[in-house]
Enzyme design. Structure first.
Site, PDB file in Angstrom:
ATOM      1  N   LYS A 143       0.891  -1.173   0.000  1.00  0.00           N
ATOM      2  CA  LYS A 143       0.000   0.000   0.000  1.00  0.00           C
ATOM      3  C   LYS A 143       0.917   1.207   0.000  1.00  0.00           C
ATOM      4  CE  LYS A 143      -1.943   2.955   2.028  1.00  0.00           C
ATOM      5  NZ  LYS A 143      -1.750   4.386   1.677  1.00  0.00           N
TER       6      LYS A 143
ATOM      7  N   GLY B 236       6.900   5.284   7.899  1.00  0.00           N
ATOM      8  CA  GLY B 236       6.002   6.434   7.964  1.00  0.00           C
ATOM      9  C   GLY B 236       6.140   7.143   9.295  1.00  0.00           C
ATOM     10  N   SER B 237       5.056   7.759   9.725  1.00  0.00           N
ATOM     11  CA  SER B 237       5.127   8.603  10.918  1.00  0.00           C
ATOM     12  C   SER B 237       5.019   7.764  12.198  1.00  0.00           C
ATOM     13  CB  SER B 237       3.980   9.615  10.879  1.00  0.00           C
ATOM     14  OG  SER B 237       2.751   8.917  10.883  1.00  0.00           O
TER      15      SER B 237
ATOM     16  N   GLY C  58       2.739   4.568  13.044  1.00  0.00           N
ATOM     17  CA  GLY C  58       3.537   3.416  13.470  1.00  0.00           C
ATOM     18  C   GLY C  58       2.965   2.775  14.730  1.00  0.00           C
TER      19      GLY C  58
ATOM     20  N   GLU D 267       9.930   1.815  10.495  1.00  0.00           N
ATOM     21  CA  GLU D 267      10.921   2.837  10.126  1.00  0.00           C
ATOM     22  C   GLU D 267      10.199   4.169  10.236  1.00  0.00           C
ATOM     23  OE1 GLU D 267      13.989   2.263   9.507  1.00  0.00           O
ATOM     24  OE2 GLU D 267      14.178   0.230   8.732  1.00  0.00           O
TER      25      GLU D 267
ATOM     26  N   CYS E 176      13.461  11.143   6.339  1.00  0.00           N
ATOM     27  CA  CYS E 176      13.382  10.702   7.740  1.00  0.00           C
ATOM     28  C   CYS E 176      14.713  10.914   8.436  1.00  0.00           C
ATOM     29  CB  CYS E 176      12.963   9.255   7.811  1.00  0.00           C
ATOM     30  SG  CYS E 176      13.969   8.201   6.774  1.00  0.00           S
TER      31      CYS E 176
ATOM     32  N   GLU F 228       9.862  16.676  14.734  1.00  0.00           N
ATOM     33  CA  GLU F 228      10.195  16.480  13.327  1.00  0.00           C
ATOM     34  C   GLU F 228       9.295  17.376  12.468  1.00  0.00           C
ATOM     35  OE1 GLU F 228       9.009  12.824  11.299  1.00  0.00           O
ATOM     36  OE2 GLU F 228      11.027  12.698  10.488  1.00  0.00           O
TER      37      GLU F 228
END
Ligand code: NAD
Length: 484
Positions: free
Chosen positions: A181, A234-235, A239, A256, A290, A386
């Site tokens: 996805k 992703g974020s 996550g 990650e 990232c 971030e």
């Protein structure tokens, strides 16, 4: 099998090597960050589409031709795909730049990296062996490495093609099948790479792609009982949801996630080498990386000198549409642009310098001029969270101990760099840093397919890249054989 569509002019889901629309018939617009214009539509998939993709992946894993291929044969298919990606490099790069907005030079590099992942893991497919374990007399104990089964891969939008290579190549090398996805904000290069996989001979159901939103398609995929392992990039917020879904189904996952990575510059550093890297480690991909080096920690004796150099470079950065030049491109979406602008507007930290938006920049594109903040309080919001945009914070430190405390003083721990000529300090600081990768007198090292990558704490867990990723995408079975 249906005739293959041109995946990028009329994108559909790829399920069992057939192109299919969302069962609901719904679509989402594809918007180019360069000018804000809608130029395509993708399926707005949901649980019904995910069910089909998982069924195709399950069949391929259990009974299809994929399950009968040897590791060498899997590897050869992956090497063919790597070569096809390289042949299509320019067309893929053009797709990526239109879809994601990144400068075309960066997109070309990304395609080389995507191909390199399939090359690296294709070559490794037959090289990760099991072990024989010494045990009691008259026992033979073998440790086998087996695939998980159906792997769900959920990806973000910032390096769409590279991330396909990074997560899918090791999964396939170990004999898993995959349902991907990709991000709803940039998924065309992923669809095209999947199309190339079909073209070079991957059997039906091995590499499936379902496009759509996170809260529908992504959620249905991660919560599906037919998934044996989840690879998420992703974020941290999503996550956490992924980890909960994995826990409910008792499956493993790699996460990650984000970062607030420090670049630490000591007074004995080679500044001529360091300064351009300090800037590029942040503005590459407009700060949407990232592992962006978004905090520069500077030893007090050289603070003013380094800041003066960074100021000059920031003021020279021009933001613009993604041509050949070293311009910094747009952010991915209107939403991301607003998010970054809000961070900049709400920060109470001093601004040292700003770049500028070029005069030929389309007014409806998602452009943000880079901002250099400092000297920042290390605990301020802009130095802790971030931003995922072109925002760099400089922070002074007095000695090694304070540098380490500041570097480790956020919730994240992904990447760090240390700039010093002192060999003992290089080792001490690298050891003390809480993160998954440390670069000494460099940063990022050209992507480094070979280099295990991943985080600690809010940056996630598990490792991708390198041979170690093959461990994540497989599990161990111990067979104890008594022959006495
Ligand atoms: P995101 O978490 O919003 O989305 C990532 C993916 O998850 C997308 O495909 C999205 O559709 C999907 N998703 C969203 N909600 C979901 C849900 N409820 N269930 C399942 N899937 C869902 O992240 P983003 O905005 O696409 O990317 C930016 C973030 O990704 C940043 O935090 C960045 O640091 C991180 N990132 C990390 C790495 C890494 O390797 N560590 C690499 C790139 C990006």
């Amino acid at each position: 099998m249906n005739e293959i569509n041109n995946s990028t002019s009329k994108p559909q889901n790829l399920i069992g090597n057939s192109w299919v629309p969302a069962q609901s018939g719904r679509v989402l617009p594809v918007v180019s960050p360069i000018d804000g214009a809608t130029f395509a539509e993708i399926p707005d998939s949901d649980a019904a589409d995910v069910d089909l993709a998982i069924a195709a992946a399950r069949e391929a894993f259990e009974t299809g031709p994929w399950s009968k291929l040897t590791a060498v044969e899997r590897g050869r298919l992956m090497l063919k795909l790597s070569l096809r990606i390289l042949e299509e490099k320019e067309a893929l790069a053009q797709i990526e730049t239109k879809d994601n907005g990144k400068p075309i030079k960066q997109s070309r590099t990304d395609m080389i990296m995507a191909a390199r992942y399939f090359e690296f893991y294709g070559s490794a497919a037959d090289k990760l062996h099991g072990e024989v374990i010494p045990f009691m007399n008259n026992y033979d104990v073998a440790m086998y490495r087996e695939p998980h089964g159906v792997v769900a891969v959920i990806l973000p939008w910032n390096y769409p093609a590279q991330q396909v290579g990074r997560s899918i190549a090791p999964a396939l090398a170990m004999g898993n099948t995959v349902v991907l996805k990709p991000s709803e904000d940039a998924c065309l290069s992923a669809l095209r790479i999947a199309e190339l996989a079909v073209e070079v001979g991957f059997p039906a159901g091995v590499f499936n792609v379902v496009t759509g939103r996170g809260e529908t398609a992504g959620k249905a995929l991660t919560e599906h009982r037919g998934v044996d392992f989840i690879s998420f990039t992703g974020s941290p917020e999503v996550g956490t949801l992924i980890q909960i879904a994995a826990a409910k189904n008792y499956v493993g996952c790699t996460l990650e996630l984000g970062g607030k990575s420090p670049q630490i510059v000591f007074e004995d550093a080679d500044l001529d080498a360091a300064i351009p890297v300090l800037v590029n480690a942040l503005i590459q991909n407009a700060g949407q990386t990232c592992s962006a080096g978004s905090r520069v920690l500077i030893h007090r004796p050289i603070f003013d000198q380094v800041v003066a150099e960074l100021k000059l470079r920031f003021e020279a950065i021009e933001v613009g549409p993604s041509g050949e030049d070293d311009v910094m491109g747009p952010l991915i979406s209107a939403k991301q642009k607003q998010r970054v602008e809000r961070y900049i507007a709400e920060s109470d930290q001093p601004i040292i310098a700003k770049g500028r938006i070029g005069s030929n920049t389309p007014s409806d594109g998602f452009y943000v001029a880079p901002v250099l903040f400092g000297p920042c309080n290390p605990n301020s919001r802009i130095a802790q969270e971030e931003v995922f945009g072109p925002v760099l914070c400089v922070i002074p430190f007095k000695d090694e101990a304070e540098a380490i405390a500041i570097a480790n003083g956020t919730d994240y721990g992904l990447v760090a760099s240390v700039w010093t000529r002192d060999g003992a300090r290089q080792k001490r600081v690298a050891k003390a840093l809480l993160c998954g990768q440390v670069f000494v007198n460099n940063y990022g090292a050209a992507g480094g397919v070979e280099l295990p990558f991943g985080g600690v704490r809010k940056s996630g867990h598990g490792r991708e890249k390198g041979v170690i990723a093959l461990h994540e995408f497989s599990r161990i079975k111990t067979v104890v054989n008594y022959f006495g």
